[in-house]
Enzyme design. Sequence first.
Site, PDB file in Angstrom:
ATOM      1  N   GLN A  12      10.950 -22.893 -59.482  1.00 21.34           N
ATOM      2  CA  GLN A  12      10.731 -21.433 -59.389  1.00 21.34           C
ATOM      3  C   GLN A  12      10.389 -20.841 -60.764  1.00 21.34           C
ATOM      4  O   GLN A  12       9.414 -20.106 -60.906  1.00 21.34           O
ATOM      5  CB  GLN A  12      11.982 -20.731 -58.830  1.00 21.34           C
ATOM      6  CG  GLN A  12      11.743 -19.264 -58.539  1.00 21.34           C
ATOM      7  CD  GLN A  12      13.032 -18.462 -58.330  1.00 21.34           C
ATOM      8  OE1 GLN A  12      14.143 -18.982 -58.455  1.00 21.34           O
ATOM      9  NE2 GLN A  12      12.878 -17.195 -58.006  1.00 21.34           N
ATOM     10  N   TYR A 141      27.945 -26.720 -59.807  1.00 22.38           N
ATOM     11  CA  TYR A 141      26.821 -26.170 -60.591  1.00 22.38           C
ATOM     12  C   TYR A 141      27.361 -25.397 -61.806  1.00 22.38           C
ATOM     13  O   TYR A 141      26.910 -25.591 -62.935  1.00 22.38           O
ATOM     14  CB  TYR A 141      26.003 -25.262 -59.667  1.00 22.38           C
ATOM     15  CG  TYR A 141      24.862 -24.504 -60.318  1.00 22.38           C
ATOM     16  CD1 TYR A 141      23.778 -25.171 -60.893  1.00 22.38           C
ATOM     17  CD2 TYR A 141      24.848 -23.105 -60.304  1.00 22.38           C
ATOM     18  CE1 TYR A 141      22.721 -24.456 -61.453  1.00 22.38           C
ATOM     19  CE2 TYR A 141      23.797 -22.395 -60.856  1.00 22.38           C
ATOM     20  CZ  TYR A 141      22.731 -23.072 -61.429  1.00 22.38           C
ATOM     21  OH  TYR A 141      21.682 -22.357 -61.981  1.00 22.38           O
ATOM     22  N   LYS A 145      27.074 -25.981 -65.859  1.00 24.25           N
ATOM     23  CA  LYS A 145      26.482 -24.951 -66.730  1.00 24.25           C
ATOM     24  C   LYS A 145      27.392 -24.681 -67.937  1.00 24.25           C
ATOM     25  O   LYS A 145      26.905 -24.562 -69.050  1.00 24.25           O
ATOM     26  CB  LYS A 145      26.202 -23.663 -65.936  1.00 24.25           C
ATOM     27  CG  LYS A 145      25.000 -23.789 -65.001  1.00 24.25           C
ATOM     28  CD  LYS A 145      23.717 -23.979 -65.792  1.00 24.25           C
ATOM     29  CE  LYS A 145      22.557 -24.459 -64.952  1.00 24.25           C
ATOM     30  NZ  LYS A 145      21.376 -24.847 -65.718  1.00 24.25           N
ATOM     31  N   ILE A 171      17.101 -14.898 -60.163  1.00 20.27           N
ATOM     32  CA  ILE A 171      15.721 -14.557 -60.532  1.00 20.27           C
ATOM     33  C   ILE A 171      14.899 -14.317 -59.261  1.00 20.27           C
ATOM     34  O   ILE A 171      14.900 -15.140 -58.348  1.00 20.27           O
ATOM     35  CB  ILE A 171      15.074 -15.686 -61.375  1.00 20.27           C
ATOM     36  CG1 ILE A 171      15.949 -16.031 -62.593  1.00 20.27           C
ATOM     37  CG2 ILE A 171      13.664 -15.301 -61.794  1.00 20.27           C
ATOM     38  CD1 ILE A 171      16.188 -14.894 -63.577  1.00 20.27           C
TER      39      ILE A 171
HETATM   40  P1  NAD Z   1      14.264 -24.990 -59.217  1.00 23.38           P
HETATM   41  O1  NAD Z   1      15.234 -25.693 -58.330  1.00 23.38           O
HETATM   42  O2  NAD Z   1      13.291 -24.069 -58.605  1.00 23.38           O
HETATM   43  O3  NAD Z   1      13.454 -26.043 -60.071  1.00 23.38           O
HETATM   44  C1  NAD Z   1      14.062 -27.151 -60.674  1.00 23.38           C
HETATM   45  C2  NAD Z   1      13.027 -28.240 -60.812  1.00 23.38           C
HETATM   46  O4  NAD Z   1      13.683 -29.390 -61.346  1.00 23.38           O
HETATM   47  C3  NAD Z   1      12.387 -28.671 -59.483  1.00 23.38           C
HETATM   48  O5  NAD Z   1      10.981 -28.552 -59.550  1.00 23.38           O
HETATM   49  C4  NAD Z   1      12.821 -30.125 -59.310  1.00 23.38           C
HETATM   50  O6  NAD Z   1      11.814 -30.938 -58.745  1.00 23.38           O
HETATM   51  C5  NAD Z   1      13.101 -30.526 -60.750  1.00 23.38           C
HETATM   52  N1  NAD Z   1      14.024 -31.661 -60.834  1.00 23.38           N
HETATM   53  C6  NAD Z   1      15.146 -31.899 -60.102  1.00 23.38           C
HETATM   54  N2  NAD Z   1      15.671 -33.079 -60.473  1.00 23.38           N
HETATM   55  C7  NAD Z   1      14.899 -33.573 -61.464  1.00 23.38           C
HETATM   56  C8  NAD Z   1      14.925 -34.747 -62.250  1.00 23.38           C
HETATM   57  N3  NAD Z   1      15.865 -35.680 -62.068  1.00 23.38           N
HETATM   58  N4  NAD Z   1      13.977 -34.911 -63.181  1.00 23.38           N
HETATM   59  C9  NAD Z   1      13.005 -33.978 -63.372  1.00 23.38           C
HETATM   60  N5  NAD Z   1      12.897 -32.870 -62.641  1.00 23.38           N
HETATM   61  C10 NAD Z   1      13.840 -32.673 -61.702  1.00 23.38           C
HETATM   62  O7  NAD Z   1      15.127 -24.255 -60.351  1.00 23.38           O
HETATM   63  P2  NAD Z   1      14.741 -22.951 -61.191  1.00 23.38           P
HETATM   64  O8  NAD Z   1      15.203 -21.799 -60.402  1.00 23.38           O
HETATM   65  O9  NAD Z   1      13.347 -23.019 -61.644  1.00 23.38           O
HETATM   66  O10 NAD Z   1      15.779 -23.119 -62.395  1.00 23.38           O
HETATM   67  C11 NAD Z   1      15.398 -23.562 -63.679  1.00 23.38           C
HETATM   68  C12 NAD Z   1      16.626 -23.500 -64.581  1.00 23.38           C
HETATM   69  O11 NAD Z   1      17.097 -22.149 -64.636  1.00 23.38           O
HETATM   70  C13 NAD Z   1      17.824 -24.322 -64.095  1.00 23.38           C
HETATM   71  O12 NAD Z   1      18.534 -24.824 -65.202  1.00 23.38           O
HETATM   72  C14 NAD Z   1      18.684 -23.305 -63.373  1.00 23.38           C
HETATM   73  O13 NAD Z   1      20.030 -23.673 -63.362  1.00 23.38           O
HETATM   74  C15 NAD Z   1      18.442 -22.085 -64.241  1.00 23.38           C
HETATM   75  N6  NAD Z   1      18.720 -20.831 -63.538  1.00 23.38           N
HETATM   76  C16 NAD Z   1      17.913 -20.421 -62.522  1.00 23.38           C
HETATM   77  C17 NAD Z   1      18.183 -19.216 -61.874  1.00 23.38           C
HETATM   78  C18 NAD Z   1      17.327 -18.712 -60.742  1.00 23.38           C
HETATM   79  O14 NAD Z   1      17.710 -17.696 -60.111  1.00 23.38           O
HETATM   80  N7  NAD Z   1      16.191 -19.320 -60.446  1.00 23.38           N
HETATM   81  C19 NAD Z   1      19.283 -18.453 -62.279  1.00 23.38           C
HETATM   82  C20 NAD Z   1      20.114 -18.924 -63.295  1.00 23.38           C
HETATM   83  C21 NAD Z   1      19.791 -20.113 -63.939  1.00 23.38           C
HETATM   84  C1  AKB Z   2      21.709 -19.982 -57.931  1.00 21.25           C
HETATM   85  O1  AKB Z   2      21.911 -19.091 -57.089  1.00 21.25           O
HETATM   86  O2  AKB Z   2      22.203 -21.110 -57.891  1.00 21.25           O
HETATM   87  C2  AKB Z   2      20.843 -19.621 -59.112  1.00 21.25           C
HETATM   88  C3  AKB Z   2      21.668 -19.101 -60.230  1.00 21.25           C
HETATM   89  C4  AKB Z   2      22.080 -17.694 -60.243  1.00 21.25           C
HETATM   90  O3  AKB Z   2      22.022 -19.845 -61.118  1.00 21.25           O
HETATM   91  N1  AKB Z   2      19.858 -18.688 -58.667  1.00 21.25           N
END
Ligand code: NAD
Ligand code: AKB
Length: 315
Positions: A12, A141, A145, A171
């Site tokens: 994402q 999770y 973190k 997000i």
């Molecule tokens: P996502 O799940 O959309 O994307 C994660 C990506 O990691 C995927 O494309 C998946 O294929 C890849 N992946 C999984 N295992 C893997 C591996 N072994 N090797 C390589 N790639 C691998 O997550 P996101 O929402 O894009 O989140 C990105 C970061 O931001 C993460 O650390 C997440 O914890 C953090 N985060 C996201 C949000 C949110 O709301 N999206 C909020 C807080 C924190």
């Molecule tokens: C989740 O809901 O797991 C993520 C985050 C807030 O870390 N979008």
Amino acid sequence: MKKILVTGSAGQIGSELTLKLVEKYGSDNVVATDLREAPENLKQACICEKLDVTICPDVRAMVARHDVGTIYHLAAILSAVGERKPQLAWEVNMNGLYNVLEASVEHSCAVFVPSSIAAFGPGTPKFDTPQDTIQRPTSIYGVTKVAGELLCDYYHKRYGIDTRGVRYPGIISYETLPGGGTTDYAVEIFFEAIKNKKYTCFLKADSRLDMMYMPDAIKASIELMEADGQKLIHRNAFNVTAFSFTPEELALEIKKIIPEFEIRYDVEPIRQGIADSWPSKMNDSAARQEWGWSPSYDLAAMTRDMIEKLIPRLK
Ligand code: NAD
Ligand code: AKB
């Protein structure tokens, strides 16, 4: 310049952050990597490679081969999938991070590692959640973190690695669907509002969580990496937020633009339990003071933009 490597670039956040990095630093300077096949627009935009971050020699070889100077490490397992597969969450989120940090020591890379509101737990103050406070999360999770924040601090202190990170809230975006988290409802609701004029929410009507629109999430990540390192006291990880709302409040905002829209609730206990343990509104004054963080979108502006951008796509 040394190259920028993004892990988890098909996700994402990665799918949009990578394109912004290409726009800023040029297509030859960005390497997009993921376990999954890169989407077509990324393939057109920059160098794309498959990389499993849990395989240490592969991570090291990738960093060496492309002469990488900065890593945006986004590969992770999110909260809801993590509760279904805790061992996988530990393997990817902890061992993947360890491999990235070890490669960074070898090649002197700067590293951006996102944390999350999930790094807090039921013992944390829910409102005006301080930058430095109790962190006893109850999801796997969240455990990864907090441990990740500490590991990044350790690699900075022990090896001088320029690790930096933010605690993203949920997000909201329209390009790539979220990857299995608790805040995913706040994206799904827009798709369903436009397609079917109704949505069944898996969280309670009054579950208040911190949120942010994708352009602000990208801005936060790049601005933090470009900030003057001398001024950073809290390098891993800064609270950042834009707005906070409940599903009921988001539905009312959507109804201002799509009056027929209706929300129903069918609460899912696991994700509700996770949401109940997270902050409702973080205090992000450290990010504002130390590197000038300031979001551009409020709830109304985000809602308008999401609907405007999604309508032509869903026709
Ligand atoms: P996502 O799940 O959309 O994307 C994660 C990506 O990691 C995927 O494309 C998946 O294929 C890849 N992946 C999984 N295992 C893997 C591996 N072994 N090797 C390589 N790639 C691998 O997550 P996101 O929402 O894009 O989140 C990105 C970061 O931001 C993460 O650390 C997440 O914890 C953090 N985060 C996201 C949000 C949110 O709301 N999206 C909020 C807080 C924190
Ligand atoms: C989740 O809901 O797991 C993520 C985050 C807030 O870390 N979008």
